[in-house]
Write a protein that holds these residues in place. Sequence first.
Motif, mmCIF file in Angstrom:
data_model
loop_
_atom_site.group_PDB
_atom_site.id
_atom_site.type_symbol
_atom_site.label_atom_id
_atom_site.label_comp_id
_atom_site.label_asym_id
_atom_site.label_seq_id
_atom_site.Cartn_x
_atom_site.Cartn_y
_atom_site.Cartn_z
ATOM 1 N N GLU A 85 37.737 43.552 37.710
ATOM 2 C CA GLU A 85 39.055 43.527 37.089
ATOM 3 C C GLU A 85 40.141 43.227 38.115
ATOM 4 N N GLU A 86 41.101 42.432 37.706
ATOM 5 C CA GLU A 86 42.214 42.063 38.566
ATOM 6 C C GLU A 86 42.955 43.309 39.047
ATOM 7 N N GLY A 87 43.305 43.327 40.319
ATOM 8 C CA GLY A 87 44.068 44.442 40.871
ATOM 9 C C GLY A 87 43.210 45.492 41.554
ATOM 10 N N THR A 88 41.904 45.458 41.326
ATOM 11 C CA THR A 88 41.012 46.425 41.972
ATOM 12 C C THR A 88 40.653 45.938 43.380
ATOM 13 N N PRO A 89 40.272 46.857 44.282
ATOM 14 C CA PRO A 89 39.841 46.423 45.625
ATOM 15 C C PRO A 89 38.703 45.402 45.578
ATOM 16 N N LEU A 90 37.806 45.573 44.614
ATOM 17 C CA LEU A 90 36.685 44.648 44.502
ATOM 18 C C LEU A 90 37.159 43.237 44.166
ATOM 19 N N TYR A 91 38.235 43.142 43.402
ATOM 20 C CA TYR A 91 38.808 41.843 43.039
ATOM 21 C C TYR A 91 39.594 41.254 44.207
#
Length: 379
Positions: free
Chosen positions: A195-201
């Motif tokens: 998801e946009e905005g997550t550290p993974l993104y």
Amino acid sequence: MKTLGIYIHIPFCVQKCNYCDFLSAPATKEQQQRYIEALKIEIKQEAPQYKDYTAETIFFGGGTPSILDAAQLAECIAVLYEYFSFAKNTEITVETNPGTATRQKLAALRSAGVNRLSIGVQSANNQELKMLGRIHTYQDFLQTYQWARVVGFTNINIDLISALPGQTLATWSDTLKKVTQLSPEHISAYSLMIEEGTPLYQQQEAYPPLPSEDEDRQIYQQTKHILAESGYHRYEISNYAETGYECRHNKIYWQRGIYHTADFIGFGLGASSTVAGKRWNNTTNFTQYLTNPVHENIEQLTINDQMEEFIFLGLRMTSGISKQEFFDTFHQDIETIYKPILDKWTAQKMLTQTKESIQLTDVGMDVSNVILADFLHSS
């Protein structure tokens, strides 16, 4: 009496996971207690509108509900029982994360009436857990699971996430096999959504590569195979259960046809509700919620909106949707309204129809997002 499902949002966690975009954040003990007091006030204020309802389920989600003291969750349950009418066999679920639950806390929850746990382990691989930003190890989960059994929980769900960065078919199969050996009553196996905005993104280059499309497909097929082989029947796209242990709270939500008199009320920060064809959510501003939990994004659903939702949610279930229930709910024939779409996907063997019902085929389940999206805004 009409049926009611109750959701309680607990927006607290020890730390945000790297993939999480839910409405949650760390908080002090004082903030948590103030929130519980506001939650109880909201329940008392809203309850008079639901005198004609019988609540069949309570679901504490988050965030991490188990971060709270058991007494705080018990207070919420007590207030709900004071102000709402409940079915005799109400399903009460608390989402629980390893690292936030002790044996004593789980015993107290059981004593308070909680009869179903949903434990978020996500993976049996400690490297994957660390990469996700989880605060626990698989060994921590095993301890939590053992405590839950010892204190008397006989209905436990385990949440898993597949298609993780760096995950292989072998590591995912290992997770599935380890979890099924524990014999939980229910398993939810979701595919990772970045998801946009997550550290993974935001930092994808810092993580191992995602599984390829072919690997992802193999992981998906392996999930169905191992869980079926272990005695779990698939009753929804991502949910598997032993017979009689399907999540009643989610089934009421998905099966609007069977429960066409059912509504959903959400309490807590940002919680969503759908009542009598009207949808809204609570404020997502924590400070405002503590003083005045106003409703936002209030929307009166049109008949077309409700028909689309009936199909979109109902087809997620392997049992599909009932043509008669659609007619009883909307006084229109589903085959007349959606004939072109039904014919299209039936011809491609993605849907199957009988005189009574419509279901996604096994192949249709694999590409469900494409099919379900076709029904939206088409009526």
